[in-house]
Design a protein around this motif. Structure first.
Motif, PDB file in Angstrom:
ATOM      1  N   LYS A 194       0.784   5.672  -0.273  1.00 28.55           N
ATOM      2  CA  LYS A 194       0.277   7.642  -0.019  1.00 28.55           C
ATOM      3  C   LYS A 194       1.144   8.285  -0.657  1.00 28.55           C
ATOM      4  O   LYS A 194       2.451   8.072   1.029  1.00 28.55           O
ATOM      5  CB  LYS A 194      -0.702   7.206   1.669  1.00 28.55           C
TER       6      LYS A 194
ATOM      7  N   SER B  67      -3.478   7.949  -3.590  1.00 26.38           N
ATOM      8  CA  SER B  67      -2.986   6.410  -2.472  1.00 26.38           C
ATOM      9  C   SER B  67      -3.202   5.643  -3.422  1.00 26.38           C
ATOM     10  O   SER B  67      -4.382   5.481  -4.255  1.00 26.38           O
ATOM     11  CB  SER B  67      -4.534   6.023  -1.128  1.00 26.38           C
TER      12      SER B  67
ATOM     13  N   TYR C 268       1.010  -1.328  -0.125  1.00 23.55           N
ATOM     14  CA  TYR C 268       0.051  -0.258   0.283  1.00 23.55           C
ATOM     15  C   TYR C 268       1.082   0.873   0.056  1.00 23.55           C
ATOM     16  O   TYR C 268       1.620   1.229   0.651  1.00 23.55           O
ATOM     17  CB  TYR C 268      -1.297  -0.139   1.443  1.00 23.55           C
TER      18      TYR C 268
END
Length: 332
Positions: free
Chosen positions: A115, A151, A113
């Protein structure tokens, strides 16, 4: 030779509890030599089955020699094979609104992930610095309190070899400013449960770039301010020079401004080293700088060291007389 000796000892002490310790040393040796760093030194590719081999030795040792010190060591070593590691690397500064690449290194991770979080430059150190009695999780809490501008997530290629892998990823362009890029195994970007990994990297997005030239035979430190995209000089860019001095009473670094300068038509900015009254022949100075151009901004982020040694040259002219006694040979 060390590995062969361990294998001989393994056979000799197979029925003894010391065999567990020998097996642990064998598994540790195999795992250590399976890493990319060790293979690079020997110009060889990582053995993708080595960690699996070490894992098998650990499992068999734990089963065959329960409650022994060697089995406990194997259990601890086994856990390290499953640890998640992640790191992210980018250039220090990139062109605004232009996609750029980031290098992702990962281990035992299937989904990453990401961001991008904007950082107010004036508060950058307060946000990122680990203060007294704080941990990395406290820094992440401060970053996570800021709304990200982007994101997203990616799925990494399946790897079951327990080794570190790397890939380049594309990051979409963003506007000017200071940012922190986070990569995590957890979509909440926390380390709370102890099994997650989070990496971060600060990035400046600016049209400004610079090159420096440091000639210690000259009093001036030279800096060229240029356009990051096309290399053209940025005339009238303003450069603020400063130094950070540690204040023992406040227990932190304090900024002291030491002058400003403006880039000429070639983007050139010069700064004379501050002269010391203690030594009239040798001057030195540490400093940083910030560059401003229209609505853009770029800090140096690293300190520069300049010294100058004043050399006194003897300008007295010397007269020489040469007398030739064989003048006839020069006549036409």
């Amino acid at each position: 030779m060390y590995y062969e000796a361990l294998l001989r000892l393994q056979k000799e002490y197979e029925k003894c509890s010391i065999g567990a310790t020998i097996n642990y040393e064998i598994a540790k040796y195999i795992a250590a030599n399976a890493t990319s760093e060790n293979k690079i030194l020997n110009n060889a590719a990582p053995d993708r089955n080595s960690i699996k081999e070490a894992l098998t030795i650990c499992d068999e040792t734990i089963k065959k020699y329960p409650e022994t010190e060697g089995a406990k060591n194997c259990a601890a070593l086994r856990e390290t094979f499953f640890h998640k590691n992640i790191s992210i690397t980018t250039e220090e500064a990139v062109v605004p609104k232009t996609p750029f690449k980031a290098l992702l290194n990962y281990r035992n991770i299937s989904t990453v992930y990401f961001k991008l979080v904007p950082l107010p430059y004036a508060k950058k150190e307060d946000i990122l610095e680990i203060k007294n009695k704080e941990t990395q999780d406290d820094v992440l809490k401060r970053i996570n309190a800021i709304k990200p501008v982007k994101s997203w997530s990616i799925t990494t290629p399946v790897a079951t070899d327990f080794l570190e892998h790397s890939t380049e990823i594309k990051v979409d362009g963003i506007k000017q400013g200071c940012y922190v890029l986070l990569a995590s195994t957890d979509k909440l970007f926390t380390l709370a449960n102890g099994s997650n990994a989070v990496a971060m990297n600060t990035i400046f997005v600016s049209q400004i770039s610079y090159t420096t030239r440091n000639n210690n035979n000259k009093e001036e430190f030279e800096l060229y301010v240029l356009d990051r995209d096309n290399g053209h000089p940025l005339q009238n860019a303003m450069v603020k020079f400063y130094r950070n001095t540690y204040d023992y009473d406040k227990r932190k670094y304090v900024r002291t401004d030491i002058g400003t300068a403006t880039a000429d038509a070639n983007g050139l900015v010069t700064k004379k080293v501050n002269k010391s009254t203690a030594n009239k022949y040798y001057y030195n100075e540490n400093f940083l700088f910030e560059i401003f151009y229209k609505d853009d901004f770029l800090p140096s982020e690293q300190s520069f060291y300049k010294y100058f040694y004043a050399r006194e040259e003897n300008l007295n002219k010397q007269k020489n007389i040469q007398l030739f006694t064989d003048r006839s040979i020069y006549r036409p």
